[in-house]
Design an enzyme around this catalytic site. Sequence first.
Site, short mmCIF file in Angstrom:
data_model
loop_
_atom_site.label_atom_id
_atom_site.label_comp_id
_atom_site.label_asym_id
_atom_site.label_seq_id
_atom_site.Cartn_x
_atom_site.Cartn_y
_atom_site.Cartn_z
CG ASP A 70 -0.28 -0.31 2.53
OD1 ASP A 70 0.97 -0.32 2.59
OD2 ASP A 70 -0.99 -0.54 3.51
CG ASN A 137 -8.77 0.37 11.16
OD1 ASN A 137 -7.90 -0.49 10.92
ND2 ASN A 137 -9.00 1.38 10.35
CG HIS A 139 -5.96 -1.12 8.34
ND1 HIS A 139 -5.73 0.24 8.30
CD2 HIS A 139 -4.84 -1.65 8.90
CE1 HIS A 139 -4.52 0.49 8.78
NE2 HIS A 139 -3.96 -0.64 9.15
CD GLU A 144 -8.23 2.39 6.67
OE1 GLU A 144 -7.99 1.40 7.39
OE2 GLU A 144 -7.87 3.54 6.96
#
Length: 245
Positions: A70, A137, A139, A144
């Site tokens: 990413d 979270n 991810h 996400e």
Amino acid sequence: MPSPRIDVLDDYDVLSRAGADMVSVFLRSTPAARIVVATGATPMGLYRELAHRRGRGELEAAEVTVFQLDEYAGIAPDDRRSLLGWARRSFVEPLGIPPDRVVPVPTDGDPETCAEYDREVERAGGYDLAILGIGRNGHVGFNEPPSDPSAPTRLVELTPESIDSNAAYWGDVEHVPRRAVTIGLAGLLRSRTILLVASGGSKREIVQRAVLGPMTDEVPASHLRASADLRVLVDRAAWDGPEPA
Ligand code: PGA
């Protein structure tokens, strides 16, 4: 549904060595492996251990192809805060992988360029190994929440949690880019093997949800359990489940 293989290690150092063991074995059987390489704090000990082993002549990685997982949208590749730069410094260079064997994500985020990237990877046979961390979270990469298992490589808006957890790298939360490009869950799930690493008490709750809770778009990492070969390495601080069999 295949069950992930979960190893709970005493601490971060033991986890890093166990991860390096796994990657070393993988490279012996697949020297020209196509590997997705996460950045983030967690896999750094594993990468350092691999570099030590290479230094001792125990590991050869010159035929590996590295796929960036990413990147922040629009960042210059030579910006020291770019995730590509981080992957180069922590994995590519210490392991002696030639620079032309690194495949960046399409950072312009153009949907057609991203789709062509996915098609190209697919045509080449997909990834062999994906080394991944997990965000608080849930991810993986910048998939996400919510992200579904068919999510392609694409431009995403970062959640406030991800912006917060990257603030330290940017000096201030205000400076963190708001958008990023990530390899999609769909491509990651087609990786032959996935290695997920998590360490520390701050990951305890999300690891529990990802590994033992329902598979849900709200915890993108939970979808990794659809992989035919998911290995999870956690240290004791990050593990709240029963002792794995
Ligand atoms: P970390 O990041 O390894 O720095 O905790 C993991 C992630 O956000 O994927």
